[in-house]
Design an enzyme around this catalytic site. Sequence first.
Site, short mmCIF file in Angstrom:
data_model
loop_
_atom_site.label_atom_id
_atom_site.label_comp_id
_atom_site.label_asym_id
_atom_site.label_seq_id
_atom_site.Cartn_x
_atom_site.Cartn_y
_atom_site.Cartn_z
N ARG A 147 0.84 -1.21 0.00
CA ARG A 147 0.00 0.00 0.00
C ARG A 147 0.87 1.26 0.00
O ARG A 147 0.56 2.24 -0.66
CB ARG A 147 -0.95 0.00 1.21
CG ARG A 147 -2.12 -0.96 0.96
CD ARG A 147 -3.14 -0.88 2.07
NE ARG A 147 -3.65 0.45 2.26
CZ ARG A 147 -4.08 0.92 3.44
NH1 ARG A 147 -4.04 0.17 4.51
NH2 ARG A 147 -4.55 2.14 3.53
N VAL A 184 -4.85 7.42 5.60
CA VAL A 184 -3.50 7.35 6.18
C VAL A 184 -2.45 7.72 5.13
O VAL A 184 -1.27 7.51 5.34
CB VAL A 184 -3.23 5.94 6.76
CG1 VAL A 184 -4.19 5.63 7.89
CG2 VAL A 184 -3.31 4.85 5.67
N HIS A 236 -6.90 7.98 11.73
CA HIS A 236 -6.43 6.59 11.59
C HIS A 236 -4.92 6.52 11.40
O HIS A 236 -4.38 5.46 11.08
CB HIS A 236 -7.15 5.88 10.44
CG HIS A 236 -8.57 5.50 10.78
ND1 HIS A 236 -9.46 5.00 9.87
CD2 HIS A 236 -9.25 5.56 11.96
CE1 HIS A 236 -10.64 4.76 10.46
NE2 HIS A 236 -10.53 5.10 11.72
N CYS A 243 7.41 1.35 17.49
CA CYS A 243 7.91 0.08 18.04
C CYS A 243 6.89 -0.52 18.99
O CYS A 243 6.40 0.15 19.91
CB CYS A 243 9.25 0.31 18.76
SG CYS A 243 9.86 -1.21 19.52
N CYS A 301 15.67 -0.89 20.18
CA CYS A 301 15.56 -2.11 21.01
C CYS A 301 15.38 -3.38 20.19
O CYS A 301 15.17 -4.46 20.75
CB CYS A 301 14.41 -1.95 22.00
SG CYS A 301 12.79 -2.17 21.25
N ASN A 353 -20.58 11.94 -2.59
CA ASN A 353 -20.22 10.53 -2.77
C ASN A 353 -20.98 10.03 -4.00
O ASN A 353 -22.17 10.33 -4.15
CB ASN A 353 -20.65 9.73 -1.52
CG ASN A 353 -20.03 8.35 -1.44
OD1 ASN A 353 -20.00 7.61 -2.41
ND2 ASN A 353 -19.52 8.02 -0.27
N ALA A 393 -15.40 13.27 -5.78
CA ALA A 393 -14.89 14.42 -5.04
C ALA A 393 -14.06 15.35 -5.92
O ALA A 393 -14.17 16.57 -5.82
CB ALA A 393 -14.04 13.92 -3.86
P1 OAD Z 1 -14.47 2.94 2.11
O1 OAD Z 1 -13.66 2.22 1.10
O2 OAD Z 1 -15.25 2.14 3.09
O3 OAD Z 1 -15.48 3.91 1.38
C1 OAD Z 1 -15.10 4.70 0.30
C2 OAD Z 1 -16.28 5.55 -0.13
O4 OAD Z 1 -15.84 6.43 -1.15
C3 OAD Z 1 -17.47 4.76 -0.69
O5 OAD Z 1 -18.66 5.23 -0.06
C4 OAD Z 1 -17.47 5.13 -2.16
O6 OAD Z 1 -18.79 5.20 -2.70
C5 OAD Z 1 -16.84 6.50 -2.15
N1 OAD Z 1 -16.14 6.91 -3.38
C6 OAD Z 1 -15.57 6.14 -4.34
N2 OAD Z 1 -15.00 6.91 -5.28
C7 OAD Z 1 -15.19 8.21 -4.91
C8 OAD Z 1 -14.83 9.47 -5.45
N3 OAD Z 1 -14.15 9.57 -6.57
N4 OAD Z 1 -15.21 10.60 -4.77
C9 OAD Z 1 -15.92 10.51 -3.62
N5 OAD Z 1 -16.29 9.34 -3.08
C10 OAD Z 1 -15.93 8.20 -3.69
O7 OAD Z 1 -13.45 3.96 2.84
P2 OAD Z 1 -13.59 4.66 4.27
O8 OAD Z 1 -14.97 5.09 4.53
O9 OAD Z 1 -12.51 5.64 4.32
O10 OAD Z 1 -9.81 1.58 8.39
O11 OAD Z 1 -13.24 3.45 5.23
C11 OAD Z 1 -13.12 3.69 6.59
C12 OAD Z 1 -12.07 2.79 7.19
O12 OAD Z 1 -12.34 1.43 6.83
C13 OAD Z 1 -10.66 3.02 6.68
O13 OAD Z 1 -10.01 4.09 7.33
C14 OAD Z 1 -10.00 1.70 6.97
C15 OAD Z 1 -11.10 0.78 6.47
O14 OAD Z 1 -11.12 -0.49 7.02
C16 OAD Z 1 -8.82 0.82 8.87
O15 OAD Z 1 -8.03 0.20 8.17
C17 OAD Z 1 -8.76 0.80 10.36
#
Ligand code: OAD
Length: 249
Positions: free
Chosen positions: A70, A104, A120, A128, A153, A216, A234
């Site tokens: 990633r 992130v 996040h 560490c 360490c 979205n 976006a």
């Molecule tokens: P998601 O992958 O769950 O959601 C991404 C969102 O972006 C979806 O609702 C899509 O419809 C939307 N999307 C896709 N393309 C887009 C664009 N060009 N413009 C705007 N929106 C678009 O991602 P997060 O909500 O960020 O956590 O996920 C939350 C957390 O779940 C992450 O931080 C990560 C993941 O597991 C950890 O790893 C702890």
Amino acid sequence: MDDTDREALDAIRASRHLMVLTGAGVSRESGVPTFRGKDGLWNRYDPMELANIEALRRDPLTVWKWYNWRRSLIHKAEPNPGHYAIADLEAHKAPGFLLVTQNVDGLHRRAGSRSLVEVHGDIFREICTRCGTSREAYDVYPEDLLPPRCDACNGLMKPGVVMFGEPLPREAMERTVAFMEIADLLLLVGTSAVVYPIASIPFEIKGRGGMIIEVNPDETPVSPIADVVIRGPAGGVLPALVGDLARDG
Ligand code: OAD
């Protein structure tokens, strides 16, 4: 400008404390994959085997290979017009402005956002697991150096991100909650809004009488309570909106 854009613009202009909450969707147009939805990482990988603190303890090499991969994607990525529009929005609205991101990838920072909480964490930091020493590592590791070890360490390093099974960083949460309590408008961009505790923010702000604008391409659990919904990417929607804000005063 259509009625929806006009409504969004009026709400942004009238707001005194604007929170912008972003997720992986805002970086999609920079080439960073989202987690859920079409082409989402969690369709191909199991979060509990990778983004999980127990998995790191059990199988650090597999977990680090995944974060390293990633990193390599993010390393190549540049902020897109959506990130820049949010930085411009801060210039219009600060100090009554806070950007909270679940990403992130550091792309908001690179686009110039400063009133920013990365709830996040940051994939280019490492902490560490034994002595707590942290460092920045902007590189992608050659695989034979994985998993990375602590210089102090020799303990196992962990990527500087929040994993499932871990609490969110305290200072980041305190800043987020303090602003959430005074926010009168939430601009929710590119998040599926399903990962708690961050997913509760829209409901908290709405419950306190605030407004919600959602940007979205797809429906989310917040869509039914959003005051304005703009269905689009976006990188297209935000520059137009923030550009209009600058033009109309
Ligand atoms: P998601 O992958 O769950 O959601 C991404 C969102 O972006 C979806 O609702 C899509 O419809 C939307 N999307 C896709 N393309 C887009 C664009 N060009 N413009 C705007 N929106 C678009 O991602 P997060 O909500 O960020 O956590 O996920 C939350 C957390 O779940 C992450 O931080 C990560 C993941 O597991 C950890 O790893 C702890």
